[in-house]
Scaffold this motif. Structure first.
Motif, PDB file in Angstrom:
ATOM      1  N   UNK A  17       0.777  -1.077   0.044  1.00 51.01           N
ATOM      2  CA  UNK A  17      -0.181  -0.003  -0.079  1.00 51.01           C
ATOM      3  C   UNK A  17       0.925   1.361  -0.007  1.00 51.01           C
ATOM      4  N   UNK A  18       0.352   2.358  -0.463  1.00 58.04           N
ATOM      5  CA  UNK A  18       1.125   3.410  -0.689  1.00 58.04           C
ATOM      6  C   UNK A  18       0.055   4.716  -0.269  1.00 58.04           C
ATOM      7  N   UNK A  19       0.624   5.609   0.546  1.00 57.94           N
ATOM      8  CA  UNK A  19      -0.327   6.723   0.999  1.00 57.94           C
ATOM      9  C   UNK A  19       0.492   7.958   0.375  1.00 57.94           C
ATOM     10  N   UNK A  93       8.028  -3.853  10.184  1.00 61.79           N
ATOM     11  CA  UNK A  93       8.914  -3.006   9.257  1.00 61.79           C
ATOM     12  C   UNK A  93       8.840  -1.604   9.447  1.00 61.79           C
ATOM     13  N   UNK A  94       9.767  -0.961   8.994  1.00 61.31           N
ATOM     14  CA  UNK A  94       9.592   0.364   8.897  1.00 61.31           C
ATOM     15  C   UNK A  94       8.714   1.036   7.804  1.00 61.31           C
ATOM     16  N   UNK A  95       8.445   2.186   7.820  1.00 60.59           N
ATOM     17  CA  UNK A  95       7.913   3.069   6.596  1.00 60.59           C
ATOM     18  C   UNK A  95       8.943   3.684   5.919  1.00 60.59           C
ATOM     19  N   UNK A 108       4.374   7.491   1.036  1.00 63.31           N
ATOM     20  CA  UNK A 108       5.029   6.652   2.011  1.00 63.31           C
ATOM     21  C   UNK A 108       4.320   5.315   1.675  1.00 63.31           C
ATOM     22  N   UNK A 109       5.367   4.417   2.031  1.00 61.89           N
ATOM     23  CA  UNK A 109       4.789   2.868   1.723  1.00 61.89           C
ATOM     24  C   UNK A 109       5.662   2.196   2.986  1.00 61.89           C
TER      25      UNK A 109
END
Length: 192
Positions: A17-19, A93-95, A108-109
């Motif tokens: 997913x991507x924001x 996980x990190x973003x 941001x993913x």
């Protein structure tokens, strides 16, 4: 050149997913991470270089130690941002925040980096020596199932060969990385 060893799972092979963030949200997120870093005495922002325009748009952040609700407030409870953060926390996980230069969009993913940053990043020569020490072909890209790698590391002959090649110090770091892997059939050690 360097080669990074990391844990991968089946979800890494699918789209993440991507924001899309606006500049205000990005600034608020960076400020929030800095405040929480001070409060918790934990580095959450990597790299943290406010004076460098490139780095202020290209960084990874730890979100696992933080409450989802407190981060969501920074993004005005934007659904796609919450989805990314929740997925990152679920997968430990990190973003990753990055700017697409052509369009100027800030995205941001979920990052490929583990929350604790246990990945092993080695100079190519050291990585090839480590692969040889593990009895693997010294290719710049590859993967091996976690269980198979754990069995290799448990073999005294492999540890002895790694010592002869001068890469035994990396085996402990590799053990730490493997300990972070989920115990499912899709977990694998990748390097590239």
């Amino acid at each position: 050149m360097s080669i990074t060893f990391r844990i991968a799972i089946a979800a890494d092979d699918q789209s993440r997913p991507i924001a899309t963030l606006n500049a205000r949200q990005l600034a608020a997120f960076r400020a929030f991470l800095r405040e929480e870093s001070v409060r918790s005495a934990t580095v959450l922002l990597d790299p943290d270089a406010a004076e460098d325009a490139f780095l202020s748009y290209h960084f990874e952040a730890r979100v696992c130690p933080l409450a989802l609700a407190s981060i969501a407030r920074v993004f005005d409870f934007q659904t796609d941002a919450i989805t990314v953060i929740e997925e990152a926390q679920f997968r430990s996980r990190r973003v990753s925040v990055y700017r697409i230069e052509e369009t100027g969009k800030i995205n941001m993913r979920v990052a490929l980096t583990s929350d604790l940053g246990l990945e092993l990043d080695l100079a190519s020569g050291n990585a090839y020596a480590l692969l040889e020490g593990l009895g693997l072909r010294p290719d710049s890209v590859g993967e091996i199932p976690i269980d198979t790698m754990r069995a290799r590391l448990a073999n005294p002959a492999v540890r002895r060969r790694a010592g002869e090649l001068g890469v035994a110090a990396y085996l402990d770091r590799l053990d730490q990385l493997l300990a972070s892997a989920h115990a499912d059939d899709t977990s694998r050690l990748e390097w590239a």
